[in-house]
Write a protein that holds these residues in place. Structure first.
Motif, PDB file in Angstrom:
ATOM      1  N   ARG A  16      89.874 -57.074 -70.914  1.00  0.00           N
ATOM      2  CA  ARG A  16      90.493 -57.756 -72.061  1.00  0.00           C
ATOM      3  C   ARG A  16      91.586 -56.926 -72.719  1.00  0.00           C
ATOM      4  N   GLU A  17      91.910 -55.791 -72.140  1.00  0.00           N
ATOM      5  CA  GLU A  17      92.836 -54.851 -72.770  1.00  0.00           C
ATOM      6  C   GLU A  17      94.191 -55.481 -73.097  1.00  0.00           C
ATOM      7  N   THR A  18      94.827 -56.094 -72.128  1.00  0.00           N
ATOM      8  CA  THR A  18      96.162 -56.658 -72.345  1.00  0.00           C
ATOM      9  C   THR A  18      96.129 -57.771 -73.379  1.00  0.00           C
ATOM     10  N   ALA A  19      95.142 -58.645 -73.279  1.00  0.00           N
ATOM     11  CA  ALA A  19      95.020 -59.742 -74.248  1.00  0.00           C
ATOM     12  C   ALA A  19      94.852 -59.203 -75.658  1.00  0.00           C
ATOM     13  N   LEU A  20      94.056 -58.153 -75.816  1.00  0.00           N
ATOM     14  CA  LEU A  20      93.826 -57.585 -77.141  1.00  0.00           C
ATOM     15  C   LEU A  20      95.101 -56.940 -77.684  1.00  0.00           C
ATOM     16  N   MET A  21      95.813 -56.191 -76.848  1.00  0.00           N
ATOM     17  CA  MET A  21      97.075 -55.585 -77.295  1.00  0.00           C
ATOM     18  C   MET A  21      98.077 -56.658 -77.727  1.00  0.00           C
ATOM     19  N   GLN A  22      98.152 -57.734 -76.964  1.00  0.00           N
ATOM     20  CA  GLN A  22      99.101 -58.806 -77.286  1.00  0.00           C
ATOM     21  C   GLN A  22      98.726 -59.525 -78.578  1.00  0.00           C
ATOM     22  N   THR A  23      97.452 -59.879 -78.746  1.00  0.00           N
ATOM     23  CA  THR A  23      97.066 -60.627 -79.945  1.00  0.00           C
ATOM     24  C   THR A  23      97.174 -59.775 -81.199  1.00  0.00           C
ATOM     25  N   LEU A  24      96.855 -58.488 -81.103  1.00  0.00           N
ATOM     26  CA  LEU A  24      96.998 -57.613 -82.267  1.00  0.00           C
ATOM     27  C   LEU A  24      98.465 -57.439 -82.638  1.00  0.00           C
ATOM     28  N   THR A  25      99.310 -57.261 -81.645  1.00  0.00           N
ATOM     29  CA  THR A  25     100.751 -57.143 -81.908  1.00  0.00           C
ATOM     30  C   THR A  25     101.274 -58.430 -82.547  1.00  0.00           C
ATOM     31  N   ASP A  26     100.869 -59.565 -82.021  1.00  0.00           N
ATOM     32  CA  ASP A  26     101.291 -60.853 -82.591  1.00  0.00           C
ATOM     33  C   ASP A  26     100.834 -60.990 -84.041  1.00  0.00           C
ATOM     34  N   ALA A  27      99.640 -60.483 -84.363  1.00  0.00           N
ATOM     35  CA  ALA A  27      99.126 -60.560 -85.737  1.00  0.00           C
ATOM     36  C   ALA A  27     100.011 -59.756 -86.691  1.00  0.00           C
ATOM     37  N   VAL A  28     100.442 -58.585 -86.264  1.00  0.00           N
ATOM     38  CA  VAL A  28     101.322 -57.760 -87.099  1.00  0.00           C
ATOM     39  C   VAL A  28     102.687 -58.430 -87.244  1.00  0.00           C
ATOM     40  N   VAL A  29     103.210 -58.958 -86.160  1.00  0.00           N
ATOM     41  CA  VAL A  29     104.514 -59.635 -86.180  1.00  0.00           C
ATOM     42  C   VAL A  29     104.463 -60.864 -87.095  1.00  0.00           C
ATOM     43  N   ALA A  30     103.350 -61.560 -87.137  1.00  0.00           N
ATOM     44  CA  ALA A  30     103.216 -62.730 -88.008  1.00  0.00           C
ATOM     45  C   ALA A  30     103.366 -62.364 -89.480  1.00  0.00           C
ATOM     46  N   VAL A  31     103.028 -61.122 -89.834  1.00  0.00           N
ATOM     47  CA  VAL A  31     103.161 -60.679 -91.226  1.00  0.00           C
ATOM     48  C   VAL A  31     104.537 -60.063 -91.484  1.00  0.00           C
ATOM     49  N   TYR A  32     104.992 -59.191 -90.600  1.00  0.00           N
ATOM     50  CA  TYR A  32     106.230 -58.442 -90.835  1.00  0.00           C
ATOM     51  C   TYR A  32     107.479 -59.076 -90.251  1.00  0.00           C
ATOM     52  N   GLU A  34     109.533 -60.521 -86.407  1.00  0.00           N
ATOM     53  CA  GLU A  34     109.759 -60.137 -85.009  1.00  0.00           C
ATOM     54  C   GLU A  34     110.326 -58.726 -84.861  1.00  0.00           C
ATOM     55  N   TRP A  35     111.053 -58.245 -85.855  1.00  0.00           N
ATOM     56  CA  TRP A  35     111.639 -56.906 -85.783  1.00  0.00           C
ATOM     57  C   TRP A  35     110.579 -55.831 -85.569  1.00  0.00           C
ATOM     58  N   ALA A  36     109.337 -56.087 -85.990  1.00  0.00           N
ATOM     59  CA  ALA A  36     108.276 -55.077 -85.910  1.00  0.00           C
ATOM     60  C   ALA A  36     107.617 -54.994 -84.536  1.00  0.00           C
ATOM     61  N   ARG A  37     107.804 -55.986 -83.673  1.00  0.00           N
ATOM     62  CA  ARG A  37     107.090 -56.044 -82.391  1.00  0.00           C
ATOM     63  C   ARG A  37     107.180 -54.732 -81.609  1.00  0.00           C
ATOM     64  N   GLY A  38     108.351 -54.197 -81.450  1.00  0.00           N
ATOM     65  CA  GLY A  38     108.531 -52.985 -80.658  1.00  0.00           C
ATOM     66  C   GLY A  38     107.994 -51.722 -81.303  1.00  0.00           C
ATOM     67  N   LEU A  39     107.560 -51.810 -82.551  1.00  0.00           N
ATOM     68  CA  LEU A  39     107.043 -50.652 -83.276  1.00  0.00           C
ATOM     69  C   LEU A  39     105.518 -50.601 -83.315  1.00  0.00           C
ATOM     70  N   VAL A  40     104.858 -51.686 -82.951  1.00  0.00           N
ATOM     71  CA  VAL A  40     103.397 -51.752 -83.040  1.00  0.00           C
ATOM     72  C   VAL A  40     102.773 -50.925 -81.918  1.00  0.00           C
ATOM     73  N   VAL A  41     101.919 -49.981 -82.303  1.00  0.00           N
ATOM     74  CA  VAL A  41     101.204 -49.137 -81.350  1.00  0.00           C
ATOM     75  C   VAL A  41      99.722 -49.497 -81.426  1.00  0.00           C
ATOM     76  N   VAL A  42      99.110 -49.763 -80.269  1.00  0.00           N
ATOM     77  CA  VAL A  42      97.696 -50.117 -80.217  1.00  0.00           C
ATOM     78  C   VAL A  42      96.975 -49.123 -79.310  1.00  0.00           C
ATOM     79  N   HIS A  43      95.943 -48.490 -79.845  1.00  0.00           N
ATOM     80  CA  HIS A  43      95.077 -47.611 -79.061  1.00  0.00           C
ATOM     81  C   HIS A  43      93.725 -48.299 -78.932  1.00  0.00           C
ATOM     82  N   LEU A  44      93.275 -48.491 -77.710  1.00  0.00           N
ATOM     83  CA  LEU A  44      91.977 -49.114 -77.461  1.00  0.00           C
ATOM     84  C   LEU A  44      90.990 -48.021 -77.058  1.00  0.00           C
ATOM     85  N   ILE A  45      89.924 -47.921 -77.797  1.00  0.00           N
ATOM     86  CA  ILE A  45      88.930 -46.874 -77.573  1.00  0.00           C
ATOM     87  C   ILE A  45      87.613 -47.533 -77.202  1.00  0.00           C
TER      88      ILE A  45
END
Length: 128
Positions: A16-32, A34-45
């Motif tokens: 589920r790694e890719t799906a989780l990275m994509q949905t979390l990035t989309d959640a941040v972009v929904a608030v900030y 589209e300009w923020a998309r390339g700045l979102v860093v996701v670490h999955l532990i």
């Protein structure tokens, strides 16, 4: 730049790694925006079940936990309460989209402020 660290059981995360990275990035972009998309860093532990404890015993089915690093200035904005609420709700919804409704009640999202001048990249302090 938004940094999200997600702690989740390895067995729940696998595949589920890719799906989780994509949905979390989309959640941040929904608030900030589209300009923020390339700045979102996701670490999955991913953790094995015997390494996640609640109440002194291994947890049977813990919900994911998210630490969201965010610049402290975000908390001084006039709309800070709204931004925080939208981020918490959006990140929680993203986690639920990937892992299912069973995790919603236990998902924790902690927004942690990064003070200006207290972060470094490449060995250099980042200044505002």
């Amino acid at each position: 730049m938004p940094h999200l660290s997600v702690h989740v059981l390895e067995s729940d995360l696998a595949g589920r790694e890719t799906a989780l990275m994509q949905t979390l990035t989309d959640a941040v972009v929904a608030v900030y925006g589209e300009w923020a998309r390339g700045l979102v860093v996701v670490h999955l532990i991913g953790l094995p079940p015997q390494r996640w404890g609640i109440g002194g015993v291994p947890a049977s089915a813990p919900s994911p936990s998210v630490t969201f690093g965010i610049k402290e200035g975000a908390f001084r904005r006039p709309d800070a309460s709204e931004v925080v609420a939208r981020l918490v709700a959006g990140v929680t919804d993203a986690i639920v989209d990937v892992f299912g409704e069973r995790v919603r009640a236990g998902v924790s999202v902690e927004l942690v402020a990064t003070v200006a001048g207290r972060t470094g990249i490449g060995g250099v302090v980042v200044t505002p």
